[in-house]
Write a protein that holds these residues in place. Structure first.
Motif, PDB file in Angstrom:
ATOM      1  N   CYS A 196      -3.130  -2.571   0.473  1.00  8.02           N
ATOM      2  CA  CYS A 196      -2.331  -1.681  -0.186  1.00  8.02           C
ATOM      3  C   CYS A 196      -2.446  -1.865  -1.748  1.00  8.02           C
ATOM      4  O   CYS A 196      -2.845  -2.790  -2.106  1.00  8.02           O
ATOM      5  CB  CYS A 196      -0.971  -1.936   0.178  1.00  8.02           C
ATOM      6  SG  CYS A 196      -0.453  -1.819   1.977  1.00  8.02           S
ATOM      7  N   ALA A 245       2.806  -1.493  -3.306  1.00  4.46           N
ATOM      8  CA  ALA A 245       3.254  -1.249  -1.840  1.00  4.46           C
ATOM      9  C   ALA A 245       3.199  -2.272  -1.048  1.00  4.46           C
ATOM     10  O   ALA A 245       2.656  -3.178  -1.210  1.00  4.46           O
ATOM     11  CB  ALA A 245       2.152  -0.118  -1.578  1.00  4.46           C
ATOM     12  N   THR A 246       3.754  -2.016   0.335  1.00  2.82           N
ATOM     13  CA  THR A 246       3.790  -3.239   1.324  1.00  2.82           C
ATOM     14  C   THR A 246       3.256  -2.672   2.636  1.00  2.82           C
ATOM     15  O   THR A 246       3.681  -1.424   3.161  1.00  2.82           O
ATOM     16  CB  THR A 246       5.353  -3.701   1.579  1.00  2.82           C
ATOM     17  OG1 THR A 246       5.823  -4.208   0.216  1.00  2.82           O
ATOM     18  CG2 THR A 246       5.311  -4.642   2.577  1.00  2.82           C
ATOM     19  N   GLU A 247       2.537  -3.444   3.259  1.00  2.00           N
ATOM     20  CA  GLU A 247       1.904  -2.948   4.585  1.00  2.00           C
ATOM     21  C   GLU A 247       2.908  -3.330   5.649  1.00  2.00           C
ATOM     22  O   GLU A 247       3.622  -4.378   6.006  1.00  2.00           O
ATOM     23  CB  GLU A 247       0.686  -3.880   4.847  1.00  2.00           C
ATOM     24  CG  GLU A 247       0.031  -3.417   6.194  1.00  2.00           C
ATOM     25  CD  GLU A 247       0.415  -4.010   7.394  1.00  2.00           C
ATOM     26  OE1 GLU A 247       0.382  -3.210   8.416  1.00  2.00           O
ATOM     27  OE2 GLU A 247       0.766  -4.971   7.608  1.00  2.00           O
ATOM     28  N   CYS A 248       3.324  -2.053   6.336  1.00  5.25           N
ATOM     29  CA  CYS A 248       4.239  -2.091   7.418  1.00  5.25           C
ATOM     30  C   CYS A 248       3.700  -1.305   8.591  1.00  5.25           C
ATOM     31  O   CYS A 248       3.578  -0.048   8.554  1.00  5.25           O
ATOM     32  CB  CYS A 248       5.681  -1.573   6.959  1.00  5.25           C
ATOM     33  SG  CYS A 248       6.763  -2.377   6.013  1.00  5.25           S
ATOM     34  N   CYS A 274       0.710   1.626   4.385  1.00  3.99           N
ATOM     35  CA  CYS A 274       1.285   1.135   3.131  1.00  3.99           C
ATOM     36  C   CYS A 274       2.573   1.879   2.796  1.00  3.99           C
ATOM     37  O   CYS A 274       2.598   3.255   2.661  1.00  3.99           O
ATOM     38  CB  CYS A 274       0.022   1.441   1.980  1.00  3.99           C
ATOM     39  SG  CYS A 274      -1.245   0.160   2.414  1.00  3.99           S
ATOM     40  N   ASN A 331       6.436   1.950   0.033  1.00  2.00           N
ATOM     41  CA  ASN A 331       7.145   1.627  -0.995  1.00  2.00           C
ATOM     42  C   ASN A 331       8.580   1.222  -0.367  1.00  2.00           C
ATOM     43  O   ASN A 331       9.321   2.140  -0.025  1.00  2.00           O
ATOM     44  CB  ASN A 331       7.134   2.760  -1.953  1.00  2.00           C
ATOM     45  CG  ASN A 331       7.908   2.121  -3.188  1.00  2.00           C
ATOM     46  OD1 ASN A 331       8.661   1.129  -3.255  1.00  2.00           O
ATOM     47  ND2 ASN A 331       7.788   2.672  -4.201  1.00  2.00           N
ATOM     48  N   THR A 332       8.773  -0.161  -0.061  1.00  3.06           N
ATOM     49  CA  THR A 332      10.137  -0.422   0.597  1.00  3.06           C
ATOM     50  C   THR A 332      11.370  -0.233  -0.468  1.00  3.06           C
ATOM     51  O   THR A 332      12.424  -0.580   0.024  1.00  3.06           O
ATOM     52  CB  THR A 332       9.989  -1.871   1.039  1.00  3.06           C
ATOM     53  OG1 THR A 332       9.534  -2.770  -0.419  1.00  3.06           O
ATOM     54  CG2 THR A 332       8.914  -2.279   1.850  1.00  3.06           C
ATOM     55  N   GLN A 333      10.792   0.195  -1.795  1.00  2.00           N
ATOM     56  CA  GLN A 333      12.258   0.471  -2.596  1.00  2.00           C
ATOM     57  C   GLN A 333      12.647   2.100  -2.129  1.00  2.00           C
ATOM     58  O   GLN A 333      13.753   2.353  -2.642  1.00  2.00           O
ATOM     59  CB  GLN A 333      11.611   0.717  -4.118  1.00  2.00           C
ATOM     60  CG  GLN A 333      11.222  -0.702  -4.403  1.00  2.00           C
ATOM     61  CD  GLN A 333      12.392  -2.069  -4.269  1.00  2.00           C
ATOM     62  OE1 GLN A 333      13.605  -1.854  -4.860  1.00  2.00           O
ATOM     63  NE2 GLN A 333      12.314  -2.902  -3.397  1.00  2.00           N
ATOM     64  N   HIS A 387      11.513   1.912   6.064  1.00  2.00           N
ATOM     65  CA  HIS A 387      11.238   0.548   5.817  1.00  2.00           C
ATOM     66  C   HIS A 387      11.979   0.075   4.350  1.00  2.00           C
ATOM     67  O   HIS A 387      11.438  -0.229   3.452  1.00  2.00           O
ATOM     68  CB  HIS A 387       9.775   0.175   5.577  1.00  2.00           C
ATOM     69  CG  HIS A 387       9.182   0.566   6.944  1.00  2.00           C
ATOM     70  ND1 HIS A 387       8.748  -0.191   8.134  1.00  2.00           N
ATOM     71  CD2 HIS A 387       8.267   1.712   7.057  1.00  2.00           C
ATOM     72  CE1 HIS A 387       8.235   0.374   8.969  1.00  2.00           C
ATOM     73  NE2 HIS A 387       7.914   1.476   8.569  1.00  2.00           N
ATOM     74  N   ALA A 399      12.437  -3.790   3.378  1.00  2.00           N
ATOM     75  CA  ALA A 399      11.751  -4.627   4.206  1.00  2.00           C
ATOM     76  C   ALA A 399      11.360  -3.837   5.387  1.00  2.00           C
ATOM     77  O   ALA A 399      11.763  -2.747   5.838  1.00  2.00           O
ATOM     78  CB  ALA A 399      12.411  -5.970   5.004  1.00  2.00           C
ATOM     79  N   CYS A 400      10.184  -4.128   5.869  1.00  2.00           N
ATOM     80  CA  CYS A 400       9.452  -3.627   7.112  1.00  2.00           C
ATOM     81  C   CYS A 400      10.680  -3.363   8.242  1.00  2.00           C
ATOM     82  O   CYS A 400      11.152  -4.470   8.764  1.00  2.00           O
ATOM     83  CB  CYS A 400       8.186  -4.265   7.568  1.00  2.00           C
ATOM     84  SG  CYS A 400       6.910  -4.163   6.241  1.00  2.00           S
TER      85      CYS A 400
END
Length: 436
Positions: free
Chosen positions: A393, A397-400, A404, A406-408, A413, A416-417
């Motif tokens: 990512c 960005a966060t891997e869920c 990838c 954007n948890t914002q 997600h 958090a995922c």
């Protein structure tokens, strides 16, 4: 049926206000900030944009009395409300003149580009449908869609035209990657039965029906205007040259001034062309490519004053396509593959060769494809990369679940995922907000 309605991918230049020298209509002084957070141009009741109690006009129009007009082409309000051109004159880019500027055609007293004007496409009075765009003087469907009857749809996601026109899914089914299914493929969200990648769809960015501003793209579930532009009054504009948003949203230049490098001035700087009240570089400006008012359409960019398709693409039926992978234009414009075939290296093939896998009508490499990483529709997001079938990512960005996000801003997600917002809620700053 969920129809894909074309929002203009392009945003246009607008004239600089409504006013004249006889005191009939007041205009802001040069650089004067307009009232309101939504870019109102208050011309004493004769020149509002998106506000002031008048009609609701688009970013390209001015409210003159109870009517919305385009001051770049309206001979009755040319450059300003009620500024009528004399008999025999035309309105060319907001100025009354004897003839239209080069590349423009006179239609009902206004000068338009019949190569890109949806109301005068190819010829005066030839209007495109609501979901069509005008490109190359022809009414065509936007890239990624096709005509089914009198509307443009995405057969990859439209449950009434899933995989082909009029191929409707059964009640309770969704259309996922061009096939009817019980649920959407991984990474996609059902929006009224259409399986959408809300991380990249400008009409459903981050959530169903959350449309981006005109000219914006959706990256990692967030709407983003192109570099060098910002959102003002629902459209991405260049505040370096936009006369209604000169230097900042809502800062309008007075009538007769131009917006040059984000400042209202009497004339444009060296190397820039005066197009209406905007100072632009016609060598690179997609709305004024090679000449004022000549717009690049169908995904084309402007290079050295010529409209071209980026990345070696080819203009087919008014849209830039990759003839190496496009099943409707495989190897060349109009060379369509048969149903069930994929286009690989410009050739129609029934089965994907080697280690490639089929995703919808495309053959992809799950090991390196950032939009299908490890499986169909698993996106690595904007700026992410795919290595050995796993996403790396980009920053922020966060891997869920392999994608990838954007948890914002991602409602699936949020913070958090796996934290999913309720229907009609949005994810803002990592928190689900809105009524349940």
């Amino acid at each position: 049926m969920r129809k894909l309605t074309c929002c203009a991918v392009l945003f246009a230049l607008i004239a600089w206000g409504c006013g004249d020298d006889d005191g009939g209509t007041d205009v802001p002084d040069a650089g004067e900030e307009m009232d309101g957070a939504t870019s109102d141009v208050d011309g004493g009741g004769g020149g509002d944009v998106d506000g002031g109690g008048g009609p609701s006009c688009t970013a390209e129009q001015l409210a003159c009395g109870e009517a919305c007009v385009d001051p770049l082409i309206d001979p009755a309000s040319c450059g300003a409300c009620d500024n009528a051109c004399a008999d025999g004159e035309v309105c060319s880019l907001g100025t009354c003149a004897a003839d239209c500027s080069a590349g423009l055609t006179e239609c009902s007293g206004g000068c338009v580009d019949t190569e890109s004007d949806a109301a005068n496409c190819g010829a005066c009075g030839t209007a495109c449908g609501a979901s069509e765009i005008c490109s190359g003087g022809e009414c065509v469907c936007p890239p990624g869609t096709e005509a089914c009857g009198d509307v443009c749809v995405s057969t990859a996601s439209d449950p009434a035209h899933c995989g082909a026109c009029d191929a409707a899914c059964a009640d309770g089914e969704v259309c996922s990657l061009g096939a009817c299914a019980a649920e959407c493929a991984a990474g996609l969200t059902s929006c009224d039965g259409a399986c959408i990648d809300t991380t990249s769809s400008p009409s459903d960015c981050g959530a169903c029906d959350n449309a981006c501003a005109t000219g914006a793209s959706c990256n990692a579930s967030t709407c983003e205007c192109p570099a060098g532009t910002e959102e003002c009054a629902g459209a991405c504009v260049d505040t370096e040259s936009h006369p209604l948003h000169c230097g900042a949203c809502g800062t309008a230049c007075a009538a007769g001034e131009v917006c040059n490098a984000g400042t209202c001035q009497a004339e444009c700087g060296a190397g820039l062309a005066t197009c209406g009240a905007a100072c632009v570089d016609t060598a690179t400006d997609v709305l004024n490519c090679g000449a004022c008012g000549v717009a690049c359409t169908g995904g084309q960019t402007c290079a050295a004053g010529e409209c071209t398709c980026p990345g070696g693409g080819e203009l087919c039926d008014g849209a830039c396509v990759d003839t190496a992978t496009d099943t409707a234009n495989c190897g060349g414009c109009g060379d369509a593959c048969d149903p069930g075939e994929a286009c690989v290296a410009g050739m129609c093939r029934a089965a994907c060769p080697g280690d490639l896998e089929r995703c919808g009508r495309r053959c992809v490499d799950f090991q390196v494809d950032p939009t299908n990483c490890g499986g169909c529709a698993i996106s690595c997001g904007f700026g992410g990369t795919c290595n050995a079938g796993a996403c790396t990512c980009a920053a922020g960005a966060t891997e869920c679940d392999g994608s990838c996000v954007n948890t914002q801003t991602d409602r699936n997600h949020c913070g958090a995922c796996g934290t999913v917002c309720a229907d009609r809620q949005f994810c803002i700053g990592g928190t689900c907000m809105g009524r349940i």
